[in-house]
Design an enzyme around this catalytic site. Structure first.
Site, PDB file in Angstrom:
ATOM      1  N   CYS A  16      43.941  -6.360  -8.736  1.00 58.86           N
ATOM      2  CA  CYS A  16      44.996  -5.414  -9.050  1.00 58.86           C
ATOM      3  C   CYS A  16      44.988  -4.325  -7.988  1.00 58.86           C
ATOM      4  CB  CYS A  16      44.743  -4.787 -10.424  1.00 58.86           C
ATOM      5  SG  CYS A  16      44.566  -5.971 -11.770  1.00 58.86           S
ATOM      6  N   GLY A  50      50.217 -10.445 -16.015  1.00 57.33           N
ATOM      7  CA  GLY A  50      49.847  -9.661 -14.853  1.00 57.33           C
ATOM      8  C   GLY A  50      48.505  -8.992 -15.033  1.00 57.33           C
ATOM      9  N   CYS A  51      48.249  -7.966 -14.239  1.00 54.93           N
ATOM     10  CA  CYS A  51      46.982  -7.255 -14.292  1.00 54.93           C
ATOM     11  C   CYS A  51      46.711  -6.749 -15.706  1.00 54.93           C
ATOM     12  CB  CYS A  51      47.010  -6.083 -13.310  1.00 54.93           C
ATOM     13  SG  CYS A  51      45.515  -5.084 -13.329  1.00 54.93           S
ATOM     14  N   PHE A  52      45.536  -7.039 -16.223  1.00 52.96           N
ATOM     15  CA  PHE A  52      45.265  -6.694 -17.615  1.00 52.96           C
ATOM     16  C   PHE A  52      45.156  -5.196 -17.869  1.00 52.96           C
ATOM     17  CE2 PHE A  52      40.713  -8.563 -16.805  1.00 52.96           C
ATOM     18  CZ  PHE A  52      40.417  -7.565 -15.878  1.00 52.96           C
TER      19      PHE A  52
END
Length: 223
Positions: A16, A50-52
């Site tokens: 990320c 997507g990015c957690f």
């Protein structure tokens, strides 16, 4: 040596990270026609989009969510590590396990919020600046009721005309969820000045408050 350099490069690109050459669109997704029929005790669902960090951050501001835990879903336990998952060499998706009170927020409402302010359902294997199959967008329902709601909502989104491109978000069967490393938990609460958070995640939380004030909780619910 060359293979090690290539792997190191892929790790750097896969993590990320902030970028200025991509944009995300906030869409007021339609209310679900198939309402979740949930009663009783707390429920659990898993979302990948997507990015957690941002997925966890948004759900941590939703009333009725008791915990949101970042982790890895869809791959083997031995590979459930950030350095491997973010390199794209595993079958995992970065995902978030959400525990919620259905008397306060239903599964269909969580799904609507997810596709409104968290994940663009028309992007395949990417969200925002993050690219790769580990950033794929998927609903991971737990149980027959969530599966029915998830399937109906994806079909409803496709027919709604709200999105100009085809819906490519998928439903994935529930497998073992592996919590991510401690430094990734409650990331927004612990790293409010992080460049990625400021560029990509704060706007999502602002959109949650704007579009769904009845569901918005100003306090961050730590997982």
């Amino acid at each position: 040596m060359r293979s090690l350099l290539v792997l190191a490069g892929s790790l750097a690109l896969g993590a990320c990270q902030p970028a200025a050459d991509a944009a995300e669109t906030i869409v007021a997704a339609p209310p679900a026609e198939r309402i979740a029929r949930e009663t009783g005790e707390l429920k659990t669902a898993i979302f990948a989009g997507g990015c957690f960090w941002g997925v966890e951050g948004v759900f941590s501001h939703v009333k009725g969510v008791k915990s949101a835990v970042s982790g890895y879903h869809g791959g083997a336990e031995r590979q459930a590590r950030y350095d491997l998952v973010s390199s794209g060499v595993t079958d995992h998706a970065e995902a978030v396990r959400v525990v919620y009170d259905p008397a306060v927020v239903r599964y269909d409402e969580l799904v609507r919020i997810f596709f409104s302010v968290v994940a663009d359902p028309t992007l395949k294997n990417r969200q925002g600046p993050d690219i790769g199959a580990h950033y794929r967008t998927a609903l991971i329902p737990i149980g027959a009721e969530q599966r029915a709601v998830a399937g109906a909502y994806l079909a409803q989104m496709e027919a709604s005309g709200k999105w100009s491109r085809p819906i490519v978000a998928k439903i994935e069967p529930a497998r073992t969820f592996f919590p991510a490393e401690a430094k990734h938990q409650d990331f927004l609460a612990k790293n409010p000045d992080n460049r990625y958070v400021e560029r990509w995640d704060r706007p999502k939380i602002a959109a949650l408050e704007r579009l769904y004030p009845a569901h918005y909780r100003s306090r961050f619910q730590r997982g």
